[in-house]
Design a protein around this motif. Sequence first.
Motif, PDB file in Angstrom:
ATOM      1  N   SER A 132      -5.272   4.739  -9.633  1.00  0.00           N
ATOM      2  CA  SER A 132      -5.064   4.929  -8.205  1.00  0.00           C
ATOM      3  C   SER A 132      -6.340   4.631  -7.427  1.00  0.00           C
ATOM      4  O   SER A 132      -7.434   4.889  -7.909  1.00  0.00           O
ATOM      5  CB  SER A 132      -4.638   6.382  -7.955  1.00  0.00           C
TER       6      SER A 132
ATOM      7  N   ARG B 165      -1.346  -0.889  -9.566  1.00  0.00           N
ATOM      8  CA  ARG B 165      -1.303  -1.115  -8.127  1.00  0.00           C
ATOM      9  C   ARG B 165      -0.863  -2.537  -7.788  1.00  0.00           C
ATOM     10  O   ARG B 165      -1.139  -3.473  -8.518  1.00  0.00           O
ATOM     11  CB  ARG B 165      -2.692  -0.907  -7.505  1.00  0.00           C
TER      12      ARG B 165
ATOM     13  N   ASP C 231      -5.817   0.298   3.910  1.00  0.00           N
ATOM     14  CA  ASP C 231      -4.893  -0.832   4.022  1.00  0.00           C
ATOM     15  C   ASP C 231      -3.724  -0.508   4.946  1.00  0.00           C
ATOM     16  O   ASP C 231      -3.262  -1.382   5.684  1.00  0.00           O
ATOM     17  CB  ASP C 231      -4.366  -1.246   2.649  1.00  0.00           C
ATOM     18  N   GLN C 232      -3.237   0.711   4.913  1.00  0.00           N
ATOM     19  CA  GLN C 232      -2.156   1.127   5.805  1.00  0.00           C
ATOM     20  C   GLN C 232      -2.588   0.989   7.267  1.00  0.00           C
ATOM     21  O   GLN C 232      -1.870   0.419   8.086  1.00  0.00           O
ATOM     22  CB  GLN C 232      -1.767   2.591   5.532  1.00  0.00           C
TER      23      GLN C 232
ATOM     24  N   ASN D 201       1.931   1.728  -3.509  1.00  0.00           N
ATOM     25  CA  ASN D 201       0.807   2.241  -4.307  1.00  0.00           C
ATOM     26  C   ASN D 201       0.606   3.735  -4.089  1.00  0.00           C
ATOM     27  O   ASN D 201       0.361   4.476  -5.038  1.00  0.00           O
ATOM     28  CB  ASN D 201      -0.474   1.487  -3.963  1.00  0.00           C
ATOM     29  N   ILE D 202       0.713   4.172  -2.840  1.00  0.00           N
ATOM     30  CA  ILE D 202       0.531   5.592  -2.533  1.00  0.00           C
ATOM     31  C   ILE D 202       1.660   6.412  -3.156  1.00  0.00           C
ATOM     32  O   ILE D 202       1.433   7.466  -3.753  1.00  0.00           O
ATOM     33  CB  ILE D 202       0.452   5.814  -1.014  1.00  0.00           C
TER      34      ILE D 202
ATOM     35  N   GLN E  37       1.171   6.610  -7.092  1.00  0.00           N
ATOM     36  CA  GLN E  37      -0.170   6.799  -7.631  1.00  0.00           C
ATOM     37  C   GLN E  37      -0.215   7.747  -8.825  1.00  0.00           C
ATOM     38  O   GLN E  37      -1.080   7.625  -9.686  1.00  0.00           O
ATOM     39  CB  GLN E  37      -1.117   7.284  -6.539  1.00  0.00           C
TER      40      GLN E  37
ATOM     41  N   SER F  62       0.829  -1.210   0.000  1.00  0.00           N
ATOM     42  CA  SER F  62       0.000   0.000   0.000  1.00  0.00           C
ATOM     43  C   SER F  62       0.861   1.256   0.000  1.00  0.00           C
ATOM     44  O   SER F  62       0.515   2.249  -0.643  1.00  0.00           O
ATOM     45  CB  SER F  62      -0.982   0.000   1.178  1.00  0.00           C
TER      46      SER F  62
ATOM     47  N   ASP G  30      -5.947   2.346  -0.315  1.00  0.00           N
ATOM     48  CA  ASP G  30      -4.564   2.197   0.135  1.00  0.00           C
ATOM     49  C   ASP G  30      -4.364   2.789   1.530  1.00  0.00           C
ATOM     50  O   ASP G  30      -3.607   2.232   2.342  1.00  0.00           O
ATOM     51  CB  ASP G  30      -3.597   2.830  -0.861  1.00  0.00           C
TER      52      ASP G  30
END
Length: 99
Positions: free
Chosen positions: A61, A36, A69-70, A25-26, A29, A22, A66
């Motif tokens: 994105s 992702r 998820d963090q 992904n961030i 993005q 995650s 995300d």
Amino acid sequence: MSSISAIAQSGMQAALQRQSASANNIANQNTEGFKRELVSQQAQSGGGTQTSVSRAAQAGSQLPQDMVDQIASSYSFQASLKTIKTQDQMMGSLLDVRA
């Protein structure tokens, strides 16, 4: 992998994998064409969890997902760590009783 600590450790590793994916992904993005990372978890028959990482089919994105998820992976890691600490305390108490 039937011991409590081994099961908790696999949970911690899975949480770290989700956290890493995650975060990646961030961070990426806004990168054009970035797909992702998706982490899937599967329960193992003897206890614990196994993770695998794949890429999303389409670029794009999903920042809210995300971020969730963090947070979720952080709580999952903390819960597994608490399990290990509790097992250690119980083993210490058991040893104190037996001594």
